[in-house]
Motif scaffolding. Structure first.
Motif, PDB file in Angstrom:
ATOM      1  N   ASN A 209      -8.690  -1.533   2.921  1.00  0.00           N
ATOM      2  CA  ASN A 209      -8.583  -2.459   2.137  1.00  0.00           C
ATOM      3  C   ASN A 209      -8.958  -2.013   0.897  1.00  0.00           C
ATOM      4  OD1 ASN A 209      -7.104  -3.895   4.038  1.00  0.00           O
ATOM      5  ND2 ASN A 209      -9.027  -5.104   4.772  1.00  0.00           N
ATOM      6  N   ARG A 216      -4.125  -0.526  -6.411  1.00  0.00           N
ATOM      7  CA  ARG A 216      -3.444  -1.579  -7.417  1.00  0.00           C
ATOM      8  C   ARG A 216      -4.280  -1.552  -8.573  1.00  0.00           C
ATOM      9  NH1 ARG A 216      -3.905  -4.501  -2.346  1.00  0.00           N
ATOM     10  NH2 ARG A 216      -1.733  -4.721  -1.274  1.00  0.00           N
ATOM     11  N   GLN A 246      -1.260   2.234   7.467  1.00  0.00           N
ATOM     12  CA  GLN A 246      -1.804   1.064   7.275  1.00  0.00           C
ATOM     13  C   GLN A 246      -1.867   0.994   5.540  1.00  0.00           C
ATOM     14  OE1 GLN A 246      -5.939   0.970   8.963  1.00  0.00           O
ATOM     15  NE2 GLN A 246      -5.013   1.186  10.933  1.00  0.00           N
ATOM     16  N   ALA A 249       1.663  -0.091   4.221  1.00  0.00           N
ATOM     17  CA  ALA A 249       2.029  -1.470   4.612  1.00  0.00           C
ATOM     18  C   ALA A 249       1.140  -2.355   3.836  1.00  0.00           C
ATOM     19  CB  ALA A 249       1.537  -1.566   6.078  1.00  0.00           C
ATOM     20  N   ARG A 250       0.131  -2.167   3.262  1.00  0.00           N
ATOM     21  CA  ARG A 250      -0.570  -3.240   2.322  1.00  0.00           C
ATOM     22  C   ARG A 250      -0.124  -2.812   0.958  1.00  0.00           C
ATOM     23  NH1 ARG A 250      -3.948  -2.198   6.439  1.00  0.00           N
ATOM     24  NH2 ARG A 250      -5.527  -3.416   6.712  1.00  0.00           N
ATOM     25  N   ASP A 252       3.085  -2.203   0.276  1.00  0.00           N
ATOM     26  CA  ASP A 252       4.347  -2.797   0.476  1.00  0.00           C
ATOM     27  C   ASP A 252       4.735  -4.271   0.473  1.00  0.00           C
ATOM     28  OD1 ASP A 252       5.376  -0.257   0.225  1.00  0.00           O
ATOM     29  OD2 ASP A 252       5.672  -0.011   2.499  1.00  0.00           O
ATOM     30  N   GLN A 253       3.355  -4.820   0.670  1.00  0.00           N
ATOM     31  CA  GLN A 253       3.557  -6.339   0.446  1.00  0.00           C
ATOM     32  C   GLN A 253       3.988  -6.998  -0.792  1.00  0.00           C
ATOM     33  OE1 GLN A 253      -0.570  -7.932   1.830  1.00  0.00           O
ATOM     34  NE2 GLN A 253      -0.066  -7.239   3.859  1.00  0.00           N
ATOM     35  N   GLY A 254       4.942  -7.962  -0.753  1.00  0.00           N
ATOM     36  CA  GLY A 254       5.611  -8.313  -2.044  1.00  0.00           C
ATOM     37  C   GLY A 254       6.483  -7.470  -2.706  1.00  0.00           C
ATOM     38  N   GLN A 255       6.735  -6.090  -2.175  1.00  0.00           N
ATOM     39  CA  GLN A 255       7.690  -5.335  -2.960  1.00  0.00           C
ATOM     40  C   GLN A 255       9.106  -5.176  -2.193  1.00  0.00           C
ATOM     41  OE1 GLN A 255       7.203  -3.701  -5.746  1.00  0.00           O
ATOM     42  NE2 GLN A 255       4.902  -3.964  -5.908  1.00  0.00           N
ATOM     43  N   PRO A 258      10.421  -0.390  -0.172  1.00  0.00           N
ATOM     44  CA  PRO A 258       9.546   0.287   0.497  1.00  0.00           C
ATOM     45  C   PRO A 258       8.835   1.499  -0.014  1.00  0.00           C
ATOM     46  CG  PRO A 258      11.388   0.501   1.681  1.00  0.00           C
ATOM     47  CD  PRO A 258      11.778  -0.438   0.452  1.00  0.00           C
TER      48      PRO A 258
END
Length: 537
Positions: A209, A216, A246, A249-250, A252-255, A258
Motif C-alpha cells: 500500500n 501515485r 499486488q 492490482a492497486r 489498475d484501480q480506476g484505470q 491495465p
C-alpha cells in the motif's frame, strides 16, 4: 578487455559485481554478496579482492539516495557548455547541504524551447571521503561514484528501453527494492523523468500500500497522473512475484487500460558467465545498479550521475587553421609596432608585484574564512538535534485518525545528538489494520520517515482490538533547512523591528518573553507524554 569491479554497500552487506569491459561490450564474470565483518567495509572488501586477484583494479561505486540530495530542477534554454556552471550556481543556493566545496552533477531529462529540465544531485566531502578511504584500503582506485537509482535506470535504458519500439506508449515505473527501501525511477518515453527513494514498512499489505501511494505521488509530481503506468521490478519470481501482482492490482484501480508488469533479472539481460547467478541467489535484483555501472562505464557515461567525474564547463572548440590566420596577420603588425610599447614594460612589472603582494594577503584571509566555515559546520551539526517538538506534536495531532478509530496511549520523542534529527514513538490502539495504513500515509513525507513495528491483536471486547507502535523519524536535513529558514525570516524582520523600537519603551531584559519560553520548550532534547484514556466498551 579490462576487468573492473562495481561495488555498493549498506550497514549489513557488501554487493560486488566483476565485469570485463571494452567500449560497448560488457561481460559479467563474477559476483558476490558479503556480510560486513567487524573490521569494517575496507577490510572485508580487501580480503575478497585479494582472494580473486583484483588488486589495483578500477572500482565503480554505487551510492544510495541517503548519501546525496536529489531534486528535479528547471533552467533557462542555455547552450550545453554553459549548463554545468548554471546548475552548480543554482544548486549551491537551493540545496541545504551544498556549499562551495560540494560536488554537483546532473542528468538532463528534457530540453525544449522554454528551458531545460534536469535531475540534479549534490553531496559533500563528508560522504565521499569515507568511500574513497574504504576503496583505497581494499587496494583499488576509484573510477566512478555514481548514484544508485540512476545507474539501474541506465542499465534498463541501454539494454531494454532503447531497443523497444513501443517505449513511448506510457509511463514506466522501474523499482529497485533494497531492504526496507524502494528506489523508484519513472520513465516518460525513452528518458528518465523522475527519481525518488522512499522508506517502506517491513510487512505486507502495508508495504505494498505504501509503495502504491508513493508511485501515485511520484506520477503526480512528474505530470503523469491519470495515464497508464507499466511496472518493472528488478528481481526474480520467487522473491517479488506476489508484490508485483499486488502492486499492479492497486495501480489498475480506476484505470481503463491495465498496467503491463514484468520482473527483470539483471544478470539475464547481459552477457554473463553461467556460474555467476547461482552465487548470489534470489537477491540478484539488488545487483542491477552495479551491472548498470559496468555497462555504462565507457560508452554511456552521460547517462549517469557521477560524483567522481561531474559534468563541467566545456571550452568551445576552434578551427585551428582559421585561428592561425587570424593570429598570424595581426602578429606581423604587432611585431612592427612592438618597439612603441617596450617602454611600458617596467610599469607593468611594478603592477604585477603589487598584485602578487595583494594575493598573498588574500590567502591569509581565505584560510581564516575556511576555518570559520568549519566552525560553523560543527555548530550546525550540534544544532541539527534541535528538533521543534511542539511543532512535531501539533503535526501529529493534525494527522492522526479520529478518536472513533484510534486511541493514543503514549507518545515519546527523543533527539539524536550525534547524527541530528530525532524520532517520535507513538503507541496506541486502533479499530482495524486499515487505520494503520491511513495513519502512516498521513504522517509520511519527504522530511519524515514512518516505520511501524507491526500490529498485534488485543484480547478485548471493545472496538479497539489492535495495538500499534509507530516510529516517526525527523530527518536531519529537514531540521537544518527549517533552522536556516527561520534565520532568514528573522533577518528580514529585523529592520522593521528596529524601526518600531524607536517609538516604544525599552523592555525589561530580566522579564522572560513568550518567544523565549517557546524557544526553551522547542530546545528540549527529549520529551515523554503519557496518555491513559478510559477505554470505551
Amino acid at each position: 578487455m579490462t576487468k573492473k569491479v562495481a561495488v555498493d554497500w549498506d550497514e549489513q552487506q557488501i554487493r560486488i559485481v566483476v565485469g570485463e569491459v571494452s567500449g560497448k561490450q560488457t561481460r559479467i564474470v563474477d559476483a558476490a554478496i558479503l556480510p560486513i565483518q567487524t573490521a569494517g567495509v575496507g577490510s572485508t572488501l580487501r580480503k575478497w579482492i585479494q582472494e580473486h586477484g583484483l588488486e589495483k583494479s578500477e572500482c565503480l561505486v554505487a551510492v544510495g539516495r541517503d548519501s546525496a540530495e536529489l531534486r528535479q530542477m528547471e533552467f533557462p534554454p542555455v547552450p550545453d557548455d554553459e549548463l554545468p556552471d548554471m546548475i552548480r550556481f543554482q544548486a549551491v543556493r537551493t540545496f541545504a547541504s551544498a556549499g562551495d566545496s560540494a560536488t554537483v552533477d546532473y542528468l538532463p531529462t528534457s530540453r525544449t524551447e522554454k528551458g531545460v529540465r534536469a535531475i540534479v544531485s549534490a553531496t559533500g566531502a563528508s560522504k565521499l571521503d569515507p568511500i574513497r578511504k574504504a576503496i583505497g584500503e581494499a587496494g583499488m582506485t576509484v573510477g566512478r561514484i555514481a548514484l544508485r537509482p540512476i545507474a539501474a535506470a541506465a542499465l534498463y535504458q541501454i539494454i531494454l528501453r532503447d531497443k523497444t519500439n513501443d517505449s513511448t506508449r506510457s509511463t514506466l515505473a522501474l523499482i529497485d527494492l533494497v531492504g526496507d527501501e524502494a528506489e523508484i525511477v519513472l520513465f516518460r518515453g525513452r528518458d528518465v523523468s523522475f527519481v525518488r527513494s522512499v522508506r517502506l514498512p517491513s510487512q505486507s499489505p502495508a508495504r505494498v500500500n505504501a509503495l502504491a501511494g508513493e508511485l501515485r505521488r511520484s506520477m503526480i509530481a512528474c505530470g503523469a497522473s491519470g495515464s497508464p503506468c507499466d511496472i518493472a521490478i528488478w528481481g526474480t519470481p520467487d522473491r517479488h512475484r506476489e508484490e508485483l501482482d499486488q502492486l499492479a492490482a492497486r495501480l489498475d484501480q480506476g484505470q481503463d487500460t491495465p498496467s503491463e508488469k514484468r520482473l527483470i533479472n539483471p544478470l539475464q539481460i547481459v552477457d554473463c558467465d553461467p556460474s555467476v547467478e547461482p552465487s548470489v541467489g534470489e537477491t540478484v535484483g539488488r545487483l542491477a545498479p552495479l551491472v548498470g555501472l559496468l555497462v555504462a562505464d565507457e560508452a554511456y557515461a552521460d547517462r549517469l550521475i557521477d560524483f567522481a567525474n561531474p559534468r563541467q564547463y566545456i571550452p568551445p572548440s576552434t578551427n585551428r587553421g582559421k585561428m592561425a590566420a587570424m593570429i598570424g596577420i595581426p602578429a606581423a603588425i604587432v611585431l612592427g609596432l612592438g618597439w612603441m610599447f617596450w617602454s611600458q614594460l617596467s610599469s607593468r612589472d611594478s603592477e604585477i608585484k603589487r598584485l602578487e603582494a595583494a594575493n598573498a594577503t588574500m590567502r591569509d584571509q581565505v584560510k581564516t574564512a575556511d576555518a570559520s566555515v568549519q566552525r560553523t559546520e560543527r555548530v550546525d551539526q550540534f544544532l541539527d538535534a534541535d528538533v521543534n517538538w511542539l511543532e512535531e506534536i501539533e503535526r501529529l495531532a493534525a494527522a492522526l485518525p479520529p478518536s472513533d478509530q484510534l486511541i493514543l496511549k503514549q507518545v515519546s520523542a527523543q533527539a539524536d545528538s550525534r547524527q541530528g534529527g530525532g524520532r517520535m514513538v507513538v503507541s496506541g490502539l486502533v479499530t482495524s489494520p486499515d487505520v494503520i495504513d491511513e495513519m502512516e500515509s498521513s504522517l509520511r513525507d519527504e522530511s519524515h520517515r514512518v516505520v511501524g513495528d507491526g500490529a498485534s491483536q488485543v484480547d478485548t471486547e471493545d472496538a479497539y482490538r489492535w495495538q500499534i507502535r509507530e516510529t516517526v523519524s525527523v530527518e536531519t536535513e529537514s531540521v537544518r533547512a527549517d533552522r536556516y529558514e527561520r534565520i532568514a525570516k528573522a533577518a528580514e524582520e529585523e529592520p522593521a523591528t528596529k524601526a518600531s523600537e524607536d517609538g516604544e519603551s525599552t523592555p525589561n531584559p530580566d522579564a522572560p518573553s513568550s518567544d523565549q519560553g517557546s524557544q526553551d520548550a522547542s530546545k528540549s532534547a527529549s520529551l515523554n507524554v503519557n496518555v491513559q484514556p478510559e477505554v470505551q466498551s
